[in-house]
Design an enzyme around this catalytic site. Structure first.
Site, PDB file in Angstrom:
ATOM      1  N   SER A 158     -19.476   3.691  -1.613  1.00  0.00           N
ATOM      2  CA  SER A 158     -19.431   3.825  -0.070  1.00  0.00           C
ATOM      3  C   SER A 158     -19.538   5.491   0.245  1.00  0.00           C
ATOM      4  CB  SER A 158     -17.972   3.281   0.515  1.00  0.00           C
ATOM      5  OG  SER A 158     -17.943   2.118   0.217  1.00  0.00           O
ATOM      6  N   HIS A 174     -25.552  -0.502  -0.773  1.00  0.00           N
ATOM      7  CA  HIS A 174     -24.460  -0.449  -0.194  1.00  0.00           C
ATOM      8  C   HIS A 174     -24.191  -1.743   0.471  1.00  0.00           C
ATOM      9  CE1 HIS A 174     -21.224   1.318   2.588  1.00  0.00           C
ATOM     10  NE2 HIS A 174     -20.545   0.931   1.687  1.00  0.00           N
ATOM     11  N   GLU A 216     -27.123  -1.432   2.940  1.00  0.00           N
ATOM     12  CA  GLU A 216     -27.877  -0.183   3.294  1.00  0.00           C
ATOM     13  C   GLU A 216     -28.425   0.168   1.769  1.00  0.00           C
ATOM     14  OE1 GLU A 216     -25.037   2.072   6.466  1.00  0.00           O
ATOM     15  OE2 GLU A 216     -24.048   2.076   4.355  1.00  0.00           O
ATOM     16  N   ASN A 256     -20.705   4.098   8.027  1.00  0.00           N
ATOM     17  CA  ASN A 256     -19.554   5.027   7.896  1.00  0.00           C
ATOM     18  C   ASN A 256     -19.523   6.206   8.494  1.00  0.00           C
ATOM     19  OD1 ASN A 256     -17.911   2.761   6.850  1.00  0.00           O
ATOM     20  ND2 ASN A 256     -18.384   3.577   4.752  1.00  0.00           N
TER      21      ASN A 256
HETATM   22  P1  NAI Z   1     -11.880  -3.173  -6.857  1.00  0.00           P
HETATM   23  O1  NAI Z   1     -10.806  -2.301  -7.167  1.00  0.00           O
HETATM   24  O2  NAI Z   1     -11.643  -4.457  -6.087  1.00  0.00           O
HETATM   25  O3  NAI Z   1     -12.848  -3.387  -8.289  1.00  0.00           O
HETATM   26  C1  NAI Z   1     -13.165  -2.642  -9.112  1.00  0.00           C
HETATM   27  C2  NAI Z   1     -13.251  -3.273 -10.473  1.00  0.00           C
HETATM   28  O4  NAI Z   1     -14.121  -2.410 -11.349  1.00  0.00           O
HETATM   29  C3  NAI Z   1     -11.984  -3.378 -11.171  1.00  0.00           C
HETATM   30  O5  NAI Z   1     -11.874  -4.981 -11.468  1.00  0.00           O
HETATM   31  C4  NAI Z   1     -11.973  -2.701 -12.183  1.00  0.00           C
HETATM   32  O6  NAI Z   1     -11.209  -3.346 -13.608  1.00  0.00           O
HETATM   33  C5  NAI Z   1     -13.275  -2.365 -12.457  1.00  0.00           C
HETATM   34  N1  NAI Z   1     -13.742  -1.327 -13.316  1.00  0.00           N
HETATM   35  C6  NAI Z   1     -13.219  -0.059 -13.170  1.00  0.00           C
HETATM   36  N2  NAI Z   1     -13.589   0.637 -14.025  1.00  0.00           N
HETATM   37  C7  NAI Z   1     -14.558  -0.019 -14.674  1.00  0.00           C
HETATM   38  C8  NAI Z   1     -15.552   0.331 -15.647  1.00  0.00           C
HETATM   39  N3  NAI Z   1     -15.863   1.624 -16.218  1.00  0.00           N
HETATM   40  N4  NAI Z   1     -16.492  -0.608 -16.286  1.00  0.00           N
HETATM   41  C9  NAI Z   1     -16.120  -1.806 -15.477  1.00  0.00           C
HETATM   42  N5  NAI Z   1     -15.433  -2.368 -14.766  1.00  0.00           N
HETATM   43  C10 NAI Z   1     -14.533  -1.144 -14.289  1.00  0.00           C
HETATM   44  O7  NAI Z   1     -12.940  -2.217  -6.044  1.00  0.00           O
HETATM   45  P2  NAI Z   1     -13.926  -2.635  -4.638  1.00  0.00           P
HETATM   46  O8  NAI Z   1     -13.054  -2.493  -3.481  1.00  0.00           O
HETATM   47  O9  NAI Z   1     -14.559  -3.880  -5.063  1.00  0.00           O
HETATM   48  O10 NAI Z   1     -14.875  -1.360  -4.774  1.00  0.00           O
HETATM   49  C11 NAI Z   1     -15.854  -1.181  -5.811  1.00  0.00           C
HETATM   50  C12 NAI Z   1     -16.973  -0.416  -5.291  1.00  0.00           C
HETATM   51  O11 NAI Z   1     -17.582  -0.772  -4.116  1.00  0.00           O
HETATM   52  C13 NAI Z   1     -16.444   1.099  -5.023  1.00  0.00           C
HETATM   53  O12 NAI Z   1     -17.417   1.967  -5.344  1.00  0.00           O
HETATM   54  C14 NAI Z   1     -16.259   1.067  -3.387  1.00  0.00           C
HETATM   55  O13 NAI Z   1     -16.307   2.213  -2.743  1.00  0.00           O
HETATM   56  C15 NAI Z   1     -17.738   0.364  -3.060  1.00  0.00           C
HETATM   57  N6  NAI Z   1     -17.355  -0.549  -1.682  1.00  0.00           N
HETATM   58  C16 NAI Z   1     -16.024  -1.239  -1.526  1.00  0.00           C
HETATM   59  C17 NAI Z   1     -16.092  -1.857  -0.192  1.00  0.00           C
HETATM   60  C18 NAI Z   1     -14.756  -2.534   0.084  1.00  0.00           C
HETATM   61  O14 NAI Z   1     -14.628  -2.738   1.256  1.00  0.00           O
HETATM   62  N7  NAI Z   1     -13.743  -2.783  -0.785  1.00  0.00           N
HETATM   63  C19 NAI Z   1     -17.197  -1.989   0.756  1.00  0.00           C
HETATM   64  C20 NAI Z   1     -18.411  -1.442   0.183  1.00  0.00           C
HETATM   65  C21 NAI Z   1     -18.313  -0.678  -1.130  1.00  0.00           C
END
Ligand code: NAI
Length: 400
Positions: free
Chosen positions: A129, A150, A162, A200
């Site tokens: 993001s 995105h 995006e 954003n």
């Molecule tokens: P989250 O914390 O729910 O999930 C992240 C997952 O990645 C966790 O299950 C973790 O165990 C895993 N993980 C961490 N390091 C890892 C690695 N090296 N290899 C494999 N798995 C790994 O996070 P979320 O909210 O799903 O966000 C993920 C990405 O998406 C971030 O870059 C965030 O900025 C982006 N994003 C999030 C949005 C949201 O509303 N939550 C919207 C759009 C983008």
């Protein structure tokens, strides 16, 4: 000549890998499997993969119960998703979408590993993001095949994606990614690798200017929320929306965008939001944010808004002028096409209208006058009108 469905370097039959089985990763895996791709959902933590698979089953079962999906279709979608905890299980993927922790160092390391693991024509996408796609790609020997995709939360429901080519991205990869997203039933928009991409960045004043209006004592939060919903036509008011998003998350995005723009005052965060975060008033999830909530997330004794129409109109004009200025400036700086800027705000954050089309209703001259009055009154550079707004106002032209 290229056929419509020629998605080189990707194909509709390819296996899609998703890295990170959290909120976004599991949603993106569902979208890919729904589009018919064999999908590998990878996370380093076994419990994260198990939780995601159980969550996906629950979601699909609910859709079947509601009659929105035939049982065999749901079984097919789930059957196409293979859980994985070893990176090498992604080796056969034609596209990998990364959705792990928002940390440049960690993402670069994962992209470096994927770069050697995957076939040379496989595409690597990041769901970041707030980080630069260019910086993530720089960890690869083939940065040309890295692109930002995105998605918005929840990924299966929100249509916008995006598509963000980094500086080194091969334009054919970005084009193919955009067409693939259309084939998945998404609404893709293409934008430059700049902070906040479209949504954003352009949405910042919805929160920032509303907080500023509150800080000046022009109106209370309930009045600002009421005005933007009833007069502005927004689905939620800024304060209730920040409480839903989480003030910690919203404050971090604001701060990151401001820092990434080298402290441009247009994106300056507010003390008001910093204080609610410091107090632990993170919003609905903690039972207290700008408003108080019960265990079901319903506001407790919400304050009554002042329904003075003239006051409401003034508030809406001020917030809208700032939003329009952001959208116009994004166009001015070629962040995206006018059409994509408007699509992004209607399909990514449910704005009632695209901001550029909205601006045309009263004309650029009207919005320029609102901003110039604010600029003169406040002497703050955050109100400086975009050069494109000035030009269109001078020529009495249109933004769309
Ligand atoms: P989250 O914390 O729910 O999930 C992240 C997952 O990645 C966790 O299950 C973790 O165990 C895993 N993980 C961490 N390091 C890892 C690695 N090296 N290899 C494999 N798995 C790994 O996070 P979320 O909210 O799903 O966000 C993920 C990405 O998406 C971030 O870059 C965030 O900025 C982006 N994003 C999030 C949005 C949201 O509303 N939550 C919207 C759009 C983008």
């Amino acid at each position: 000549m290229r056929r419509r469905n020629d998605l080189w370097p990707m194909s509709q039959k390819m296996t899609v890998g998703v890295i990170g089985a959290g909120t976004m990763g599991s949603g993106i895996a569902q979208v890919a499997a729904q589009a018919g791709h064999p999908t590998v959902l990878f996370d380093t933590r076994q419990e994260a993969v198990d939780k995601a698979m159980a969550g996906l089953k629950r979601t699909l079962d609910k859709l079947v119960e509601k009659g929105k999906l035939p049982a065999e279709t749901a079984a097919g979608i789930l059957g196409r998703i293979t859980p994985a905890t070893a990176l090498k299980d992604l080796a056969g993927c034609g596209l990998v979408i990364e959705a792990i922790v928002e940390d440049l160092g960690v993402k670069r390391k994962v992209f470096g590993e994927l770069d050697t693991l995957l076939a040379p024509d496989a595409v690597l996408a990041t769901n970041t993001s707030s980080l630069s796609v260019t910086a993530i790609a720089a960890g690869c020997t083939r940065p040309g095949r890295v692109v930002g995709l995105h998605f918005f939360n929840p990924a299966p429901l929100m249509p916008l994606v995006e598509v963000v080519p980094g500086v080194a991205t091969d334009p054919r990869v970005a084009d193919a990614a955009r067409r693939l997203m259309s084939d998945w039933g998404k609404v893709p928009v293409t934008c430059k690798d700049t902070p906040g991409f479209i949504v954003n960045r352009v949405a910042r004043p919805f929160y920032g200017e509303s907080i500023r209006i509150f800080e000046e004592g022009v109106a209370d939060m309930a009045t600002i929320d009421h005005a933007l919903k009833v007069i502005g036509g927004f689905r939620m008011g800024p304060f209730e929306l920040m409480d839903l998003i989480g003030n910690d998350i919203n404050f971090t995005v604001t701060r990151t965008v401001w820092e990434s723009f080298f402290h441009d005052p247009r994106y300056r965060p507010s003390f008001t939001q910093q204080r609610v975060v410091e107090a632990g008033w993170l919003g609905r999830k903690t039972g207290r944010g700008y408003y108080a909530y019960d265990a079901q997330g319903t506001p407790v004794d919400p304050p009554a808004p002042d329904k003075d129409v003239l006051l409401g109109e003034r508030i809406v004009e001020r917030v809208l002028a700032m939003l329009i200025n952001e959208a116009v400036d994004a166009r001015f700086l070629n962040v995206a096409s006018a059409e994509d800027i408007d699509l992004a705000m209607t399909k990514g954050v449910n704005y009632p209208k695209g901001l550029l089309a909205w601006a045309d209703e009263k004309g650029a001259g009207h919005w320029l006058a609102v901003l110039e009055a604010l600029h003169a009154e406040q002497g703050d550079d955050r109100y400086r009108p975009s050069p494109l707004l000035r030009r269109v106002a001078r020529e009495a032209g249109r933004l769309r």
